[in-house]
Design a protein around this motif. Structure first.
Motif, PDB file in Angstrom:
ATOM      1  N   MET A   1      -0.563 -22.565   5.149  1.00 22.20           N
ATOM      2  CA  MET A   1       0.728 -22.877   5.119  1.00 22.20           C
ATOM      3  C   MET A   1       1.148 -24.364   4.455  1.00 22.20           C
ATOM      4  SD  MET A   1       3.588 -23.556   8.216  1.00 22.20           S
ATOM      5  CE  MET A   1       3.404 -22.036   8.842  1.00 22.20           C
ATOM      6  N   GLY A   2       2.168 -24.101   3.490  1.00 23.21           N
ATOM      7  CA  GLY A   2       2.426 -25.571   2.639  1.00 23.21           C
ATOM      8  C   GLY A   2       1.748 -25.831   1.661  1.00 23.21           C
ATOM      9  N   LEU A   3       0.537 -25.138   1.291  1.00 27.48           N
ATOM     10  CA  LEU A   3      -0.359 -25.633   0.188  1.00 27.48           C
ATOM     11  C   LEU A   3      -0.273 -24.996  -1.033  1.00 27.48           C
ATOM     12  CD1 LEU A   3      -3.872 -25.526   2.529  1.00 27.48           C
ATOM     13  CD2 LEU A   3      -1.848 -27.411   2.188  1.00 27.48           C
TER      14      LEU A   3
ATOM     15  N   VAL B   1     -13.636 -19.782  16.199  1.00 24.34           N
ATOM     16  CA  VAL B   1     -12.803 -20.741  15.994  1.00 24.34           C
ATOM     17  C   VAL B   1     -11.185 -20.046  15.830  1.00 24.34           C
ATOM     18  CG1 VAL B   1     -11.962 -22.309  14.073  1.00 24.34           C
ATOM     19  CG2 VAL B   1     -14.160 -22.345  14.592  1.00 24.34           C
ATOM     20  N   LEU B   2     -10.246 -20.418  16.297  1.00 24.20           N
ATOM     21  CA  LEU B   2      -8.875 -19.911  16.096  1.00 24.20           C
ATOM     22  C   LEU B   2      -8.200 -20.761  14.981  1.00 24.20           C
ATOM     23  CD1 LEU B   2      -9.944 -18.677  18.783  1.00 24.20           C
ATOM     24  CD2 LEU B   2      -7.627 -19.130  19.733  1.00 24.20           C
ATOM     25  N   MET B   3      -7.608 -20.049  13.942  1.00 29.03           N
ATOM     26  CA  MET B   3      -7.225 -20.806  13.053  1.00 29.03           C
ATOM     27  C   MET B   3      -5.520 -20.235  12.752  1.00 29.03           C
ATOM     28  SD  MET B   3      -9.981 -21.344   9.981  1.00 29.03           S
ATOM     29  CE  MET B   3     -11.484 -21.944  10.491  1.00 29.03           C
ATOM     30  N   ASP B   4      -4.564 -21.248  12.962  1.00 31.02           N
ATOM     31  CA  ASP B   4      -3.227 -20.764  12.940  1.00 31.02           C
ATOM     32  C   ASP B   4      -2.915 -21.536  11.581  1.00 31.02           C
ATOM     33  OD1 ASP B   4      -0.638 -19.980  13.564  1.00 31.02           O
ATOM     34  OD2 ASP B   4      -0.645 -20.984  15.279  1.00 31.02           O
ATOM     35  N   GLU B   5      -2.563 -20.507  10.811  1.00 33.33           N
ATOM     36  CA  GLU B   5      -1.673 -20.601   9.581  1.00 33.33           C
ATOM     37  C   GLU B   5      -2.475 -21.767   8.556  1.00 33.33           C
ATOM     38  OE1 GLU B   5       0.434 -18.779   8.490  1.00 33.33           O
ATOM     39  OE2 GLU B   5       1.714 -17.936   9.965  1.00 33.33           O
ATOM     40  N   PRO B   6      -3.767 -21.597   8.203  1.00 29.07           N
ATOM     41  CA  PRO B   6      -4.316 -22.650   7.596  1.00 29.07           C
ATOM     42  C   PRO B   6      -4.035 -22.889   6.010  1.00 29.07           C
ATOM     43  CG  PRO B   6      -5.473 -20.781   7.795  1.00 29.07           C
ATOM     44  CD  PRO B   6      -4.589 -20.652   8.773  1.00 29.07           C
TER      45      PRO B   6
ATOM     46  N   SER C   1      -3.310 -35.800   1.837  1.00 32.92           N
ATOM     47  CA  SER C   1      -2.493 -34.782   1.418  1.00 32.92           C
ATOM     48  C   SER C   1      -2.460 -33.574   2.475  1.00 32.92           C
ATOM     49  CB  SER C   1      -2.837 -34.284   0.078  1.00 32.92           C
ATOM     50  OG  SER C   1      -3.992 -33.539  -0.014  1.00 32.92           O
ATOM     51  N   GLY C   2      -1.652 -32.866   2.330  1.00 36.34           N
ATOM     52  CA  GLY C   2      -1.588 -31.515   3.133  1.00 36.34           C
ATOM     53  C   GLY C   2      -3.046 -30.793   3.242  1.00 36.34           C
ATOM     54  N   GLY C   3      -3.464 -30.731   2.196  1.00 33.56           N
ATOM     55  CA  GLY C   3      -4.743 -29.818   1.947  1.00 33.56           C
ATOM     56  C   GLY C   3      -5.800 -30.575   2.416  1.00 33.56           C
ATOM     57  N   GLU C   4      -5.841 -31.850   2.495  1.00 30.60           N
ATOM     58  CA  GLU C   4      -7.202 -32.647   2.743  1.00 30.60           C
ATOM     59  C   GLU C   4      -7.045 -32.808   4.334  1.00 30.60           C
ATOM     60  OE1 GLU C   4      -7.317 -35.712  -1.172  1.00 30.60           O
ATOM     61  OE2 GLU C   4      -6.149 -36.246   0.690  1.00 30.60           O
ATOM     62  N   GLN C   5      -5.671 -32.910   4.848  1.00 28.10           N
ATOM     63  CA  GLN C   5      -5.443 -32.920   6.377  1.00 28.10           C
ATOM     64  C   GLN C   5      -5.931 -31.461   6.922  1.00 28.10           C
ATOM     65  OE1 GLN C   5      -1.814 -34.114   7.682  1.00 28.10           O
ATOM     66  NE2 GLN C   5      -1.443 -35.892   6.449  1.00 28.10           N
ATOM     67  N   GLN C   6      -5.863 -30.347   6.358  1.00 23.59           N
ATOM     68  CA  GLN C   6      -6.179 -28.924   6.663  1.00 23.59           C
ATOM     69  C   GLN C   6      -7.550 -29.067   6.668  1.00 23.59           C
ATOM     70  OE1 GLN C   6      -3.905 -26.516   7.743  1.00 23.59           O
ATOM     71  NE2 GLN C   6      -6.234 -25.940   8.854  1.00 23.59           N
ATOM     72  N   MET C   7      -8.146 -29.722   5.723  1.00 25.07           N
ATOM     73  CA  MET C   7      -9.691 -29.653   5.765  1.00 25.07           C
ATOM     74  C   MET C   7     -10.355 -30.350   6.830  1.00 25.07           C
ATOM     75  SD  MET C   7     -10.742 -30.155   1.719  1.00 25.07           S
ATOM     76  CE  MET C   7      -9.728 -28.813   0.677  1.00 25.07           C
TER      77      MET C   7
ATOM     78  N   GLU D   1      -1.488 -24.738  14.191  1.00 22.86           N
ATOM     79  CA  GLU D   1      -0.463 -24.809  13.154  1.00 22.86           C
ATOM     80  C   GLU D   1       0.042 -26.308  12.837  1.00 22.86           C
ATOM     81  OE1 GLU D   1       3.699 -22.775  12.021  1.00 22.86           O
ATOM     82  OE2 GLU D   1       2.883 -22.300  13.956  1.00 22.86           O
ATOM     83  N   GLY D   2       0.138 -26.629  11.600  1.00 22.17           N
ATOM     84  CA  GLY D   2       0.491 -27.759  11.191  1.00 22.17           C
ATOM     85  C   GLY D   2      -0.489 -28.933  11.183  1.00 22.17           C
ATOM     86  N   ARG D   3      -1.649 -28.611  11.324  1.00 22.76           N
ATOM     87  CA  ARG D   3      -2.828 -29.584  11.162  1.00 22.76           C
ATOM     88  C   ARG D   3      -3.146 -30.291  12.367  1.00 22.76           C
ATOM     89  NH1 ARG D   3       0.236 -29.720   5.701  1.00 22.76           N
ATOM     90  NH2 ARG D   3      -0.457 -27.713   5.312  1.00 22.76           N
ATOM     91  N   ARG D   4      -2.047 -31.205  12.806  1.00 26.33           N
ATOM     92  CA  ARG D   4      -2.113 -32.109  14.234  1.00 26.33           C
ATOM     93  C   ARG D   4      -3.535 -32.970  13.955  1.00 26.33           C
ATOM     94  NH1 ARG D   4       0.984 -29.219  17.989  1.00 26.33           N
ATOM     95  NH2 ARG D   4       2.647 -28.069  17.040  1.00 26.33           N
ATOM     96  N   VAL D   5      -3.636 -33.570  12.968  1.00 22.55           N
ATOM     97  CA  VAL D   5      -4.541 -34.519  12.729  1.00 22.55           C
ATOM     98  C   VAL D   5      -4.072 -35.878  13.438  1.00 22.55           C
ATOM     99  CG1 VAL D   5      -5.707 -33.596  10.762  1.00 22.55           C
ATOM    100  CG2 VAL D   5      -4.079 -35.267  10.664  1.00 22.55           C
TER     101      VAL D   5
END
Length: 234
Positions: A163-165, A156-161, A136-142, A83-87
């Motif tokens: 969110m905020g987009l 793959v476990l995906m947590d709130e992909p 951007s948030g969407g790019e970080q999610q990708m 959650e929150g991407r964490r890049v």
């Protein structure tokens, strides 16, 4: 592929997860839906070794992983998009992808996999030398999704992909999840956007206050009166 039996998690005196059980078969998209505080993220974190269960059993490909450390699960075929991407904000897109492949030793293979990620996520190719924290948030999610796929996971476990987009990006993210699944990767998805999650999921489990209260085929739960009232605004 993944089986969770009577999973319990405590935060001090708080009993966050209460005897949760569910299964994810190879090749499925399974989603966990529920309100904030239902225990969705805690479930994923327990499965991926980030939280220690206080009871129950988690098996991956028939191996007990209940108390295996998180980093040791990656070589076993599991990846987690948090959650929150964490890049890694101060590293470039390409450096983030290279870190995702840290369990692989073949440089040629890693380079080929990075090119595959750029083919799947064209925007990342355009920004390959850009610092991840400036996107951007969407790019970080990708990027977070692509980084997870670099370890060649089976699940793959995906947590709130989503969110905020923005809505247009939400659709794109769910299309990508479906595409990842069609190439053979199993997906365990936690999502607050129940409508979108149930549309793409083979099966779903509904969590309330740390317990599974309902389960079924994704599209059937879309038409379930209880689910509609609680999560779909009907």
């Amino acid at each position: 592929m993944l089986k969770v039996e009577n999973l319990n998690v405590h935060y001090g005196n708080i009993h966050a997860l209460k005897n949760i059980s569910f299964e994810v078969a190879k090749g499925e998209i399974v989603t966990l839906i529920g309100a904030n505080g239902a225990g969705k993220t805690s479930t994923l974190q327990a499965v991926s070794g980030m939280l220690k269960p206080s009871g129950g059993k988690i098996t991956l490909k028939e191996q007990d992983i209940s108390h295996i450390e998180a980093h040791k699960l990656v070589p076993l075929g599991m990846a987690h998009v948090p959650e929150g991407r964490r890049v890694f904000a101060q590293m470039t897109v390409e450096e983030n992808l290279e870190l995702g492949a840290y369990i692989l030793n073949n440089k040629k293979q890693i380079s080929e996999d990075i090119e595959k990620m750029y083919a799947r996520f064209p925007r990342l190719k355009e920004r390959r030398k850009q610092l991840a924290g400036t996107m951007s948030g969407g790019e970080q999610q990708m990027l977070a999704m692509a980084r997870a796929l670099m370890s060649r996971p089976e699940i793959v476990l995906m947590d709130e992909p989503s969110m905020g987009l923005a809505p247009i990006l939400v659709q794109e993210i769910f299309d990508i999840i479906k595409e990842i699944n069609t190439t053979g990767t199993t997906v365990l998805l936690v999502e607050q956007n129940a409508n979108m999650a149930l549309q793409i999921a083979h099966r779903a489990y509904v969590l309330e206050t740390g317990e599974v209260v309902l389960s079924g085929v994704g599209k059937e739960l879309l038409n379930n009166a209880q689910v509609k009232k609680a999560y779909l605004g009907a």
